[in-house]
Scaffold this motif. Sequence first.
Motif, PDB file in Angstrom:
ATOM      1  N   LEU A   1      -2.710  -0.445 -15.025  1.00  0.00           N
ATOM      2  CA  LEU A   1      -3.254   0.908 -15.026  1.00  0.00           C
ATOM      3  C   LEU A   1      -4.448   0.996 -15.969  1.00  0.00           C
ATOM      4  O   LEU A   1      -5.465   1.633 -15.659  1.00  0.00           O
ATOM      5  N   LEU A   2      -4.325   0.339 -17.131  1.00  0.00           N
ATOM      6  CA  LEU A   2      -5.431   0.334 -18.089  1.00  0.00           C
ATOM      7  C   LEU A   2      -6.659  -0.354 -17.499  1.00  0.00           C
ATOM      8  O   LEU A   2      -7.790   0.140 -17.628  1.00  0.00           O
ATOM      9  N   VAL A   3      -6.460  -1.487 -16.831  1.00  0.00           N
ATOM     10  CA  VAL A   3      -7.582  -2.206 -16.213  1.00  0.00           C
ATOM     11  C   VAL A   3      -8.203  -1.366 -15.110  1.00  0.00           C
ATOM     12  O   VAL A   3      -9.431  -1.319 -14.947  1.00  0.00           O
ATOM     13  N   VAL A   4      -7.364  -0.698 -14.332  1.00  0.00           N
ATOM     14  CA  VAL A   4      -7.878   0.172 -13.268  1.00  0.00           C
ATOM     15  C   VAL A   4      -8.762   1.252 -13.852  1.00  0.00           C
ATOM     16  O   VAL A   4      -9.859   1.541 -13.349  1.00  0.00           O
TER      17      VAL A   4
ATOM     18  N   VAL B   1      -0.745  -0.428  -5.378  1.00  0.00           N
ATOM     19  CA  VAL B   1      -0.831   1.009  -5.690  1.00  0.00           C
ATOM     20  C   VAL B   1      -1.836   1.232  -6.815  1.00  0.00           C
ATOM     21  O   VAL B   1      -2.671   2.157  -6.753  1.00  0.00           O
ATOM     22  N   PHE B   2      -1.782   0.393  -7.860  1.00  0.00           N
ATOM     23  CA  PHE B   2      -2.715   0.545  -8.973  1.00  0.00           C
ATOM     24  C   PHE B   2      -4.144   0.237  -8.543  1.00  0.00           C
ATOM     25  O   PHE B   2      -5.095   0.909  -8.962  1.00  0.00           O
ATOM     26  N   LEU B   3      -4.322  -0.760  -7.701  1.00  0.00           N
ATOM     27  CA  LEU B   3      -5.665  -1.056  -7.204  1.00  0.00           C
ATOM     28  C   LEU B   3      -6.226   0.129  -6.417  1.00  0.00           C
ATOM     29  O   LEU B   3      -7.379   0.536  -6.588  1.00  0.00           O
ATOM     30  N   ASN B   4      -5.406   0.685  -5.543  1.00  0.00           N
ATOM     31  CA  ASN B   4      -5.851   1.824  -4.740  1.00  0.00           C
ATOM     32  C   ASN B   4      -6.047   3.074  -5.600  1.00  0.00           C
ATOM     33  O   ASN B   4      -6.863   3.942  -5.267  1.00  0.00           O
TER      34      ASN B   4
END
Length: 853
Positions: free
Chosen positions: A206-209, A254-257
């Motif tokens: 999530l942080l990277v996203v 999900v995190f990528l999207n």
Amino acid sequence: MNTEALFFIILAFWIFVLQSKIKHLEKLVYGLTSHKDKEQTKVSTVVATEPMSSVEEVEKPVMHETVEVQDVVEEVSKVETFKQEHREPRVTQPVAEPSVVTTWLTNYFTGGNLLVRIGGVVLFFGLAFLVKYAAEHSIISMEMRLWAIALVAIGLMVIGWRLRDREGAYGQVLQGLGVAMLYLVIYGASKFYGLLALESAFALMLLVVIIGSLLAVIEDALPLALFASAGGFLVPILTSSGDGSHVMLFSYYVFLNLGIFIVAWYRSWRVLNVLGFVFTFVIATVWGVLRYHSEMFESTEPFLLIFFAMYLVISILFTIKHPYEPKNLVDGTLVFGLPVVAFPLQVSLVHAFEYGEAISAVVLGVLYAGLYTLLKNKERTGLLAQSFLALSVVFFTIAVPYIFDADVSAALWSLESAAIIWVSLKQNKVIARYFGIFLLLLSVVVYPESVSYRGITLVEYLGFLIVITSTMIAAWLLDTHREMLHRFTHYFIYLFLLLSLMLWFMATPSQLEYFGNDSYLFSLIAAVLICIAVVQVIKWKLLAVNLQGFLPLGAFLFYASKNVSFYLNAVHPFMEYGLLVFVGLIGVQYLLLYLYDKLWNYAKALHVLTLWFMVSVFTFEVHFHMALAQVGQSMMLISWGIVALLFSIAILVFPKYLGKYRQSYQNIGLVGLFVFLALWELRAFKVPSDFRGIGYFPLLNPIDFMQLSVLGTMIYWVRKQSETWAKSSILQMYSVITVLGWVLLTVIFARYVHASQGIAYISNVLWQSSYFQTGISILWSVVAIVAMVFSKVYKQRTLWLGGFGLLILVVLKLFFVELANSGTIERIISFIVVGTLLLIIGYFVPMPPSKKS
């Protein structure tokens, strides 16, 4: 039906289309660039030469002023001509928006700093393979490997940030590579090594996203977002070992999207949206085909719903926030591609539950209907709202067959393809239009194949109706936007109309089996009534024009259902529901003639064809009842001609009921009937009078009366045409009728001889009879005398010559036939009577003078 196989076919076609469009855009850009360079060169040359020519003209003598003015005018006209020839062409239609996915891929490897871009891709793949190799071969400690890759990733991101303003998007590529490497480290540490708990991995992702999304938005850097997202999606593929948890995989996606969703909130980067959509659902589909089973439903369904919700909102955000023209632009790939891909996946997940497909379809219908209600009143989202309304109708329609447990996947494709064609015409998207046409043709082929081997149930018939409706809608959309289409595309309009008709006759008769052989005719009548209603509502001219084929098709089906053959055996057209069908055909035909009288080009011909069809059907019916009554040969023959005679008399006696088509009925219509009656007359010459229990009275029996009535009707018809026909045509018709009348009188006498003398009604036998020979000699002579007398009354030289020719025929017969048997009393009477008649006619009726005399 194998929905997955169908999906891959469509995906392959879409990839092919994108590749073709790249080549087309390259040619277009090259052509525009070369054209612009040539124009600038020519204009600069003209501008440079104009001052020199003007200086030279000033130095010329005054005596050449007139010549100078003419030269200047010529030069100005040349310049104006040059401007007109090189003026930018006006765009009459909006140019279709090129595919941003393919455009970006092309620009990525052809523009900017090519080396850094290729190097970034190669480095990312190398690091991914290093992680996988290190997992399989323990070379250095796990922590050291991952920390090294993480430090390299952070270093690339820092360097990329410092070089973010450098040309060629150098810094953006480095930052994107760093983000993708961080995805790789977190995913590898969690899946392969177990160094990170699932909660920690999700938090780090999530942080990277968030970091990647913020960098892309702050720098307005599409390459950064694309590189980071594509690298993130490729991580599970490049590091896959064939096992692992699907929950981990989809959670990671999900995190990528989520990152793509955050970017879509601030930037309208359609290529990024499509990239995430394709990666997510292609990988999800492949996993579902290879790994999914019903026990995984609870851990799989939430991810499908999340992905669907994300890209549904992204498609809405694109329309609301994009800076392009027109303002109501719709991303058709996401708007229609999302339900097309997601709904089959949902069906595969819930097929084990009762009414699972139906509930899913209803929920989607309600969702899209709600979105339509929210967005319909906003100018920017008006077209998007209409798209959602179309999808709502699609899913509500699909829900009905699914409630009855029917496989209507192809029906879904057909409705979706019609919607794609509609939006493509609204936005002038050529590629999308052809994709919709291809998809519709595919569904037309696939759906009948899925049900044909086991018959057509009521539920499957509803699926047929969906496909038929889709093809009709597609034909109407293409026809109403004909000016936007290439000439080749026009053929699809008629193809879809033809396919609709074929599918209707493939399915509808099976639901009308109660009517037996007449089911096809009832299907045709129902189809035409529906088409009439459609034309009245949407004013579809093409459909109304094509209804001209109703009667020819109906007549063919009517005769085919009644087994009418060239042998003309006894056929009962009105058996079973034949009379009802016949009344329906004629009623609908005259309704069509009334409604589209001014629109149809063949209205006159169809009036005549309707007349002939009615006469033929009634003729077959009368003949059938005569054959059933087992009457004699003459009555059977009368049954073949009586209907045509009665219709002919009615048309001649009651012309006021024929309206403005009276001439068509009395000319073309009666010509066909009288040709038929003339042939019938010739056939009747061979038939004796054989009425049971009735003696033969010449002229006062049915067969003689019938033949005389035919000739009398012909004479009356020719007289009524005397004002419109040429005199030569009238004379020819009278000549034909006269010959038929002469033959008929001879036949009547032959029938009398057959009935009174007991001589067989055979030409050879009658010709050998002296009684018959004497009678026809006297009869022909009387006919000739009557003709010659009338010639004197009406002063018709031609009529006299006809009678004279008949007398010559009688004389020749006397010498070549009767003279051979001159010893019989009959032959003697013939010679005496004929000779006397010749003397009398020669005295009282000499040859009338010619017009010249």
